[in-house]
Design a protein around this motif. Structure first.
Motif, PDB file in Angstrom:
ATOM      1  N   VAL A 146       0.873  -1.174   0.000  1.00  0.00           N
ATOM      2  CA  VAL A 146       0.000   0.000   0.000  1.00  0.00           C
ATOM      3  C   VAL A 146       0.914   1.230   0.000  1.00  0.00           C
ATOM      4  O   VAL A 146       1.936   1.254   0.700  1.00  0.00           O
ATOM      5  CB  VAL A 146      -0.912   0.016   1.249  1.00  0.00           C
ATOM      6  N   MET A 147       0.551   2.227  -0.822  1.00  0.00           N
ATOM      7  CA  MET A 147       1.380   3.440  -0.922  1.00  0.00           C
ATOM      8  C   MET A 147       0.522   4.696  -0.727  1.00  0.00           C
ATOM      9  O   MET A 147      -0.622   4.729  -1.149  1.00  0.00           O
ATOM     10  CB  MET A 147       2.005   3.539  -2.325  1.00  0.00           C
ATOM     11  N   LEU A 148       1.125   5.713  -0.133  1.00  0.00           N
ATOM     12  CA  LEU A 148       0.496   7.037  -0.040  1.00  0.00           C
ATOM     13  C   LEU A 148       1.388   8.027  -0.783  1.00  0.00           C
ATOM     14  O   LEU A 148       2.621   7.901  -0.724  1.00  0.00           O
ATOM     15  CB  LEU A 148       0.368   7.484   1.419  1.00  0.00           C
ATOM     16  N   ALA A 149       0.780   9.019  -1.435  1.00  0.00           N
ATOM     17  CA  ALA A 149       1.574  10.027  -2.138  1.00  0.00           C
ATOM     18  C   ALA A 149       0.858  11.364  -2.134  1.00  0.00           C
ATOM     19  O   ALA A 149      -0.363  11.411  -1.997  1.00  0.00           O
ATOM     20  CB  ALA A 149       1.829   9.569  -3.575  1.00  0.00           C
ATOM     21  N   GLY A 150       1.618  12.455  -2.277  1.00  0.00           N
ATOM     22  CA  GLY A 150       1.036  13.801  -2.329  1.00  0.00           C
ATOM     23  C   GLY A 150       1.107  14.501  -0.978  1.00  0.00           C
ATOM     24  O   GLY A 150       1.395  13.876   0.048  1.00  0.00           O
ATOM     25  N   GLY A 151       0.825  15.794  -0.984  1.00  0.00           N
ATOM     26  CA  GLY A 151       0.961  16.617   0.221  1.00  0.00           C
ATOM     27  C   GLY A 151       0.209  16.088   1.434  1.00  0.00           C
ATOM     28  O   GLY A 151       0.708  16.140   2.561  1.00  0.00           O
ATOM     29  N   VAL A 152      -0.994  15.557   1.221  1.00  0.00           N
ATOM     30  CA  VAL A 152      -1.792  15.080   2.356  1.00  0.00           C
ATOM     31  C   VAL A 152      -1.210  13.782   2.938  1.00  0.00           C
ATOM     32  O   VAL A 152      -1.507  13.422   4.078  1.00  0.00           O
ATOM     33  CB  VAL A 152      -3.282  14.929   1.947  1.00  0.00           C
ATOM     34  N   ALA A 153      -0.346  13.118   2.174  1.00  0.00           N
ATOM     35  CA  ALA A 153       0.331  11.917   2.697  1.00  0.00           C
ATOM     36  C   ALA A 153       1.276  12.295   3.842  1.00  0.00           C
ATOM     37  O   ALA A 153       1.795  11.420   4.542  1.00  0.00           O
ATOM     38  CB  ALA A 153       1.098  11.205   1.585  1.00  0.00           C
ATOM     39  N   ALA A 154       1.492  13.595   4.033  1.00  0.00           N
ATOM     40  CA  ALA A 154       2.300  14.056   5.177  1.00  0.00           C
ATOM     41  C   ALA A 154       1.496  13.974   6.471  1.00  0.00           C
ATOM     42  O   ALA A 154       2.056  14.082   7.565  1.00  0.00           O
ATOM     43  CB  ALA A 154       2.744  15.501   4.947  1.00  0.00           C
ATOM     44  N   ASN A 155       0.196  13.784   6.348  1.00  0.00           N
ATOM     45  CA  ASN A 155      -0.666  13.809   7.543  1.00  0.00           C
ATOM     46  C   ASN A 155      -0.416  12.600   8.460  1.00  0.00           C
ATOM     47  O   ASN A 155      -0.554  11.447   8.042  1.00  0.00           O
ATOM     48  CB  ASN A 155      -2.137  13.848   7.100  1.00  0.00           C
ATOM     49  N   SER A 156      -0.092  12.875   9.701  1.00  0.00           N
ATOM     50  CA  SER A 156       0.301  11.789  10.621  1.00  0.00           C
ATOM     51  C   SER A 156      -0.881  10.880  10.959  1.00  0.00           C
ATOM     52  O   SER A 156      -0.715   9.677  11.137  1.00  0.00           O
ATOM     53  CB  SER A 156       0.898  12.375  11.898  1.00  0.00           C
ATOM     54  N   GLU A 157      -2.079  11.435  11.013  1.00  0.00           N
ATOM     55  CA  GLU A 157      -3.252  10.610  11.327  1.00  0.00           C
ATOM     56  C   GLU A 157      -3.575   9.686  10.142  1.00  0.00           C
ATOM     57  O   GLU A 157      -3.897   8.510  10.341  1.00  0.00           O
ATOM     58  CB  GLU A 157      -4.440  11.527  11.661  1.00  0.00           C
ATOM     59  N   LEU A 158      -3.460  10.202   8.928  1.00  0.00           N
ATOM     60  CA  LEU A 158      -3.685   9.349   7.746  1.00  0.00           C
ATOM     61  C   LEU A 158      -2.680   8.200   7.739  1.00  0.00           C
ATOM     62  O   LEU A 158      -3.036   7.046   7.526  1.00  0.00           O
ATOM     63  CB  LEU A 158      -3.567  10.172   6.455  1.00  0.00           C
ATOM     64  N   ARG A 159      -1.425   8.517   7.988  1.00  0.00           N
ATOM     65  CA  ARG A 159      -0.382   7.492   8.019  1.00  0.00           C
ATOM     66  C   ARG A 159      -0.693   6.447   9.083  1.00  0.00           C
ATOM     67  O   ARG A 159      -0.573   5.242   8.846  1.00  0.00           O
ATOM     68  CB  ARG A 159       0.980   8.133   8.312  1.00  0.00           C
ATOM     69  N   ARG A 160      -1.118   6.929  10.266  1.00  0.00           N
ATOM     70  CA  ARG A 160      -1.381   6.016  11.388  1.00  0.00           C
ATOM     71  C   ARG A 160      -2.563   5.086  11.081  1.00  0.00           C
ATOM     72  O   ARG A 160      -2.472   3.865  11.264  1.00  0.00           O
ATOM     73  CB  ARG A 160      -1.678   6.833  12.651  1.00  0.00           C
ATOM     74  N   VAL A 161      -3.661   5.652  10.570  1.00  0.00           N
ATOM     75  CA  VAL A 161      -4.862   4.831  10.359  1.00  0.00           C
ATOM     76  C   VAL A 161      -4.664   3.857   9.197  1.00  0.00           C
ATOM     77  O   VAL A 161      -5.061   2.693   9.284  1.00  0.00           O
ATOM     78  CB  VAL A 161      -6.111   5.738  10.154  1.00  0.00           C
ATOM     79  N   VAL A 162      -4.032   4.307   8.118  1.00  0.00           N
ATOM     80  CA  VAL A 162      -3.789   3.374   7.004  1.00  0.00           C
ATOM     81  C   VAL A 162      -2.849   2.258   7.469  1.00  0.00           C
ATOM     82  O   VAL A 162      -3.046   1.085   7.142  1.00  0.00           O
ATOM     83  CB  VAL A 162      -3.212   4.085   5.751  1.00  0.00           C
ATOM     84  N   LYS A 163      -1.862   2.602   8.266  1.00  0.00           N
ATOM     85  CA  LYS A 163      -0.898   1.604   8.762  1.00  0.00           C
ATOM     86  C   LYS A 163      -1.618   0.538   9.595  1.00  0.00           C
ATOM     87  O   LYS A 163      -1.398  -0.659   9.430  1.00  0.00           O
ATOM     88  CB  LYS A 163       0.187   2.308   9.588  1.00  0.00           C
ATOM     89  N   GLN A 164      -2.500   1.040  10.468  1.00  0.00           N
ATOM     90  CA  GLN A 164      -3.262   0.126  11.334  1.00  0.00           C
ATOM     91  C   GLN A 164      -4.082  -0.861  10.486  1.00  0.00           C
ATOM     92  O   GLN A 164      -4.085  -2.062  10.736  1.00  0.00           O
ATOM     93  CB  GLN A 164      -4.213   0.986  12.161  1.00  0.00           C
ATOM     94  N   LYS A 165      -4.742  -0.352   9.462  1.00  0.00           N
ATOM     95  CA  LYS A 165      -5.597  -1.197   8.619  1.00  0.00           C
ATOM     96  C   LYS A 165      -4.758  -2.117   7.726  1.00  0.00           C
ATOM     97  O   LYS A 165      -5.121  -3.267   7.484  1.00  0.00           O
ATOM     98  CB  LYS A 165      -6.527  -0.325   7.757  1.00  0.00           C
TER      99      LYS A 165
END
Ligand code: KG4
Ligand code: ZN
Length: 336
Positions: A267-286
């Protein structure tokens, strides 16, 4: 192995950036001149102001990229430039400069899609990404879900039908008086608050597709904020936390659902919003629950930069996929 050094130029929004990357991997220099402070006074990017600042800055930014890399102009093999999508006046500054630079040095020109550059930021830093991979591209102007079959091969499976995720962050931050850019400001405020104290919709979460919609969430947030203010009950931290949670939950859940459906290996995240720590945390958890590795670029490479442009041009150089000197810029262009 032949060494290929590419100069990348990026001016699609409010960052004037230049970078030299060797063989699509080694970042020799990465110069980003941000105009954020200038646009802050207006609460958002003013396109005409952005274009003028790019014109003033570009020569120095490019020159600095050479100095930091310890190279002279003749040492590079090609000039890569973002020519789509973005603010048209801003893009044209980079494109015109790149054309002149390439012509003057007699080096080939390579046109790069900004969104593909964002995806490529992952390949600059991670060499173990296995395919197929599902990639969520979330920036100020775009929100798309892609299935990557290889570093250069991808299929669009869903996108926003209205506002981009970053745009929603920016607009909500604006009416909450949190300043520009809104994403980092909301993230910071959310750290002091608690999601769930207020209630905002998880738009499209119940839909069996990979599209998004953030315009309704933004309006719901605005109405709730106005109502709370009228009652004198508005808590900026709890509101920021709930808004961020509502947006992140949909992005994360749909990304991981797509990973399941398409049998993704990463799974990959990209773009400015991929800097968001909550997005990173929740996607990581899932993703952890599915046993899938998650990749995202380091903070500096999530938001706009030219290393992602120079890096992503490498395979195009090898294929001699060059742009003509009458290359144009395009404000709107899908990722494909
Ligand atoms: O990729 P980018 O630098 O420029 C575009 O291509 O649009 O993305 C900028 C967007 C802005 O909307 C900004 O608010 C958002 O990325 N952003 C964030 C964060 N850092 C930047 N959004 C949420 N959380 C962050 N930490
Ligand atoms: Zn961007």
């Amino acid at each position: 192995m032949q060494e290929v050094k590419i100069l990348g130029i990026e001016t699609s929004c409010d960052e004037t950036a230049a970078s030299i990357v060797k063989n699509g991997k080694d970042i020799m220099s990465n110069v980003v001149n941000s105009q954020i402070k200038i646009h802050q006074a207006f609460g958002g990017v003013v396109p005409e102001v952005a274009s003028r600042r790019h014109i003033e800055n570009i020569a120095l930014v490019v020159d600095t990229a050479f100095k930091e890399a310890g190279l002279s102009y003749e040492d590079i093999d090609a000039v890569a430039v973002t020519n789509r999508p973005g603010l048209i006046g801003a893009l044209l500054v980079g494109v015109s400069f790149a054309k002149g630079f390439a012509y003057g040095l007699n080096k080939p020109l390579i046109a790069v899609n900004h969104l593909y550059g964002h995806i490529y930021a992952n390949f600059l830093e991670h060499s173990d990404i296995r395919f197929p991979a599902v990639c969520l591209v979330v920036s100020g102007g775009h929100t798309s879900l892609l299935v990557m079959k290889g570093t250069e091969e991808y299929e669009l499976i869903g996108e926003t039908l209205d506002d981009a995720a970053g745009e929603a962050f920016d607009k909500v931050a604006r009416f909450m008086n949190l300043g520009y850019p809104g994403g980092p400001a909301i993230q910071k405020a959310a750290e002091k608050g608690q999601a769930g104290k207020y209630s905002l919709p998880r738009v499209f979460l119940d839909r069996d597709d990979f599209d998004f919609s953030f315009s309704g969430l933004k309006t719901a947030a605005m109405n709730l904020w106005n109502k709370l203010n009228r009652k004198g009950e508005a808590d900026v931290y709890d509101m920021a936390a709930e808004f961020q949670a509502a947006l992140v939950e949909v992005l994360a859940e749909k990304t991981v659902r797509a990973a399941k459906k398409y049998n993704a290996q990463s799974v990959m995240l990209a773009g400015g919003v991929a800097a968001n720590s909550e997005l990173r945390r929740v996607v990581k958890q899932k993703a952890d629950k599915l046993g899938l590795p998650l990749y995202y670029p380091s903070l500096k490479l999530c938001t706009d930069n030219a290393a992602m442009i120079a890096g992503s041009a490498y395979h195009r150089y090898l294929k001699q996929d060059f742009a003509p000197l009458n290359l144009n810029a395009y404000a709107t262009m899908s990722i494909l």
